[in-house]
Design a protein around this motif. Sequence first.
Motif, mmCIF file in Angstrom:
data_model
loop_
_atom_site.group_PDB
_atom_site.id
_atom_site.type_symbol
_atom_site.label_atom_id
_atom_site.label_comp_id
_atom_site.label_asym_id
_atom_site.label_seq_id
_atom_site.Cartn_x
_atom_site.Cartn_y
_atom_site.Cartn_z
ATOM 1 N N ALA A 192 -13.349 0.198 24.499
ATOM 2 C CA ALA A 192 -11.975 -0.279 24.588
ATOM 3 C C ALA A 192 -11.340 -0.355 23.201
ATOM 4 N N THR A 193 -12.161 -0.644 22.184
ATOM 5 C CA THR A 193 -11.582 -0.870 20.866
ATOM 6 C C THR A 193 -11.853 0.245 19.856
ATOM 7 N N ASN A 194 -12.867 1.039 20.082
ATOM 8 C CA ASN A 194 -13.292 1.972 19.036
ATOM 9 C C ASN A 194 -13.569 3.369 19.557
ATOM 10 N N ALA A 195 -13.409 4.338 18.652
ATOM 11 C CA ALA A 195 -13.960 5.663 18.928
ATOM 12 C C ALA A 195 -15.395 5.614 18.416
ATOM 13 N N MET A 196 -16.375 5.628 19.309
ATOM 14 C CA MET A 196 -17.766 5.475 18.864
ATOM 15 C C MET A 196 -18.376 6.804 18.456
ATOM 16 N N LEU A 197 -17.885 7.864 19.032
ATOM 17 C CA LEU A 197 -18.433 9.181 18.694
ATOM 18 C C LEU A 197 -17.313 10.201 18.834
ATOM 19 N N MET A 198 -17.123 10.976 17.788
ATOM 20 C CA MET A 198 -16.145 12.067 17.842
ATOM 21 C C MET A 198 -16.875 13.269 17.284
ATOM 22 N N ALA A 199 -17.238 14.182 18.137
ATOM 23 C CA ALA A 199 -18.040 15.294 17.642
ATOM 24 C C ALA A 199 -17.464 16.626 18.121
ATOM 25 N N PRO A 200 -16.585 17.224 17.300
ATOM 26 C CA PRO A 200 -16.097 18.570 17.625
ATOM 27 C C PRO A 200 -17.246 19.577 17.548
ATOM 28 N N PRO A 201 -17.079 20.740 18.153
ATOM 29 C CA PRO A 201 -18.181 21.707 18.182
ATOM 30 C C PRO A 201 -18.643 22.091 16.776
ATOM 31 N N VAL A 202 -19.938 22.269 16.625
ATOM 32 C CA VAL A 202 -20.495 22.772 15.361
ATOM 33 C C VAL A 202 -21.477 23.892 15.695
ATOM 34 N N ALA A 203 -21.960 24.551 14.630
ATOM 35 C CA ALA A 203 -22.712 25.783 14.865
ATOM 36 C C ALA A 203 -24.180 25.558 15.206
ATOM 37 N N SER A 204 -24.750 24.429 14.814
ATOM 38 C CA SER A 204 -26.192 24.295 15.029
ATOM 39 C C SER A 204 -26.559 22.844 15.290
ATOM 40 N N HIS A 205 -27.790 22.651 15.711
ATOM 41 C CA HIS A 205 -28.265 21.297 15.965
ATOM 42 C C HIS A 205 -28.321 20.482 14.678
#
Length: 676
Positions: A192-205
């Motif tokens: 409700a209060t935070n963006a906990m994870l923002m992960a746009p696509p990346v090339a590798s693990h």
Amino acid sequence: MGRIHVLSEHVANKIAAGEVVERPASVVKELIENSLDAGATRVRIDIEAGGRKLIQVTDNGCGMVRDDAMLAFERHATSKLTHDDDLLSIATLGFRGEALPSIAAVCRLRMETREESEASGTVVEIAGGRILTVEEAGLPAGTSMSIRDLFFNTPARRKFLKAESTELSHIASLVTHYALAHPEMHWELHSATNAMLMAPPVASHSERIYQVFGKETLDELIPLAAQLPLERVGLPEPPPWRRQPDYEAPTPGELRLHGFTSKPEIQKLNRNSIFIFVNGRLIRDKVVMHGILEGYRNIIPPTVYPVVLLFLEMPCTEVDVNVHPSKTEVRFRQQSFVHDFVRDAVRSALMSARPAPAFANEIHSGPSARVALTPPLPGSAEEAFRALAGTAQQNDSVAEEFSVFSLIPLTNVPRNESLPFTGSMNVEGNAAASAVRIAPQSFGAPVPGGPAAAQYPAEEAVPETRSSCALPLDGIDDAMDLSMLGTLKPLGQIRDSFILATNPQGLWIIDQHVAHERVLFEKILQERGARKVEAQRLLMPIIVELRPAQQAIFTEIAEELEHNGFEAEPFGIRTIAIQSAPAGITGGEVAEMLEELLEQFEREEQALNLEKIRTRIAASIACHAAIKVNMPLDTAKMEWLLAKLAKTKYPMSCPHGRPVVLRYSVKDIQKAFKRI
Ligand code: ADP
Ligand code: MG
């Protein structure tokens, strides 16, 4: 009148919900898996009140047409299976057609969905399993599921929910791990209060790990990669008389594995930081777990666990995923093949990486129960508390509570934040390896009034211009491994116990006893393999009296002892006379060593196997025959030891898993002198 009747669908769904929906995180898991099966490339998860109030999963997957949107909530309605044969090769995460009706039975649900080619979408509203409305609406392509008031109609379940932050941490850990498994996708998790994870696509693990946890975590990990052709197909082939004329024997395919495993200096008190994916599915599995731990045998102590993120891929026919309603367990058709593959892959990654533990890391390291590779709960008071009170025991009980699926308590407190020279450093003997956390104040700054503050009264810092006295050194190549141990120049010993040595990569400290122990351990195993163990005859036989339990164990290991140079004969009831012992063990130590070995085996809970007996005996001989601490060594002897150590397969730790070598890298030294 008979007493048996068939349960209504409504009741059946509620019962199924009991198995499928254990807690908010299980709902998130089912919804994410549906999004993945729908081919989504973006998934956004919104959570309120730890999932009690709201769980919303929005994807840009294939969506559903109106008829499917209603059918999806029927029990056993799925688009992923048609024939029973399909069960033998399930390539999707879902297949039971149970999740949506089960979830819908215990919450208020709103689904918005549109298939790309349709002009408009469908909104379905359900409460406690009853469809309230189905309407047409203009919607983006894809699906959004909102689950409100979870367990509103099953108060008993609601009571079992843990604190909001706990439930949220389970969800965060789950989402993070799916994000780690799919770096090519865009993931978001919002509370409700935070963006906990923002992960746009990346090339590798590894880029994803870097993106989510930062460089420090990535540096603690060793990449894994292996593949192996399968020798045969796990499923039985039809008998010749039932084969069609055009029958072709199936190609067995191959096992593939990639992921990350931690350097031996990273030690956890439980298995909660080991995450296993099989064909994209997060599971818990004893076979793979055992394979991983076998890979670490004699590299870390048997009581601690590594951090592992493992992705196993294999033909769908090789793994039965239809074992458990929540699909968190699997059964491999060729178990021991998978087990050995994992073990060998982990071991060879450790062998070839040969990472040198950094001195600073070891000082502050101790096995911790904190789960690695989980995101921190932003700003939670609980986190701050755990960070401060971060002792092993306290965390252990917390971790226990979560061991159900090990998707766990968060608080990813940054490790080893303090620079090597700050805070109180209590270096004694093998302090680096002791099981207690020496410096709980892991936030760099010495605790006010603590020992460091007393020793070094605060000085007014003089603002510095970059003068030549603080320039970083040139041409530092910090990447290195232990192969260069042989080129080290020994300077001398500390207390006749620790060898100090240098090379351009830094200052090295080698524990002479454990270094020699590692050398001897590998030598003994090798000689034992070639049946060429050196033995020495004792001047006087040594008489050892055994307790009945010890005697039973002695009989079991006597043959292997003999292959290692022990010669013993019965000498009265429960007494044996040892006539010869492995080279390097003094007469006085023989009895002590035998006692120790028997005691170790006595404490062992699992059945003994030959390999275990063999390595234990080798480790024990190595320990007793090795150079001791408090023993002066001349330069030639130190050089000899370092050269021998460099040649071992695994110079990083002794057979009991303690570190052998520590290094102050030039970078650490520069950092501490504030040059960089
Ligand atoms: P299963 O996943 O085992 O098939 P579920 O009850 O989870 O069963 O879902 C039922 C069906 O609803 C799925 O087979 C799928 O066709 C459809 N479905 C569910 N979620 C989605 C989604 N996010 N996008 C598209 N289709 C979905
Ligand atoms: Mg599903």
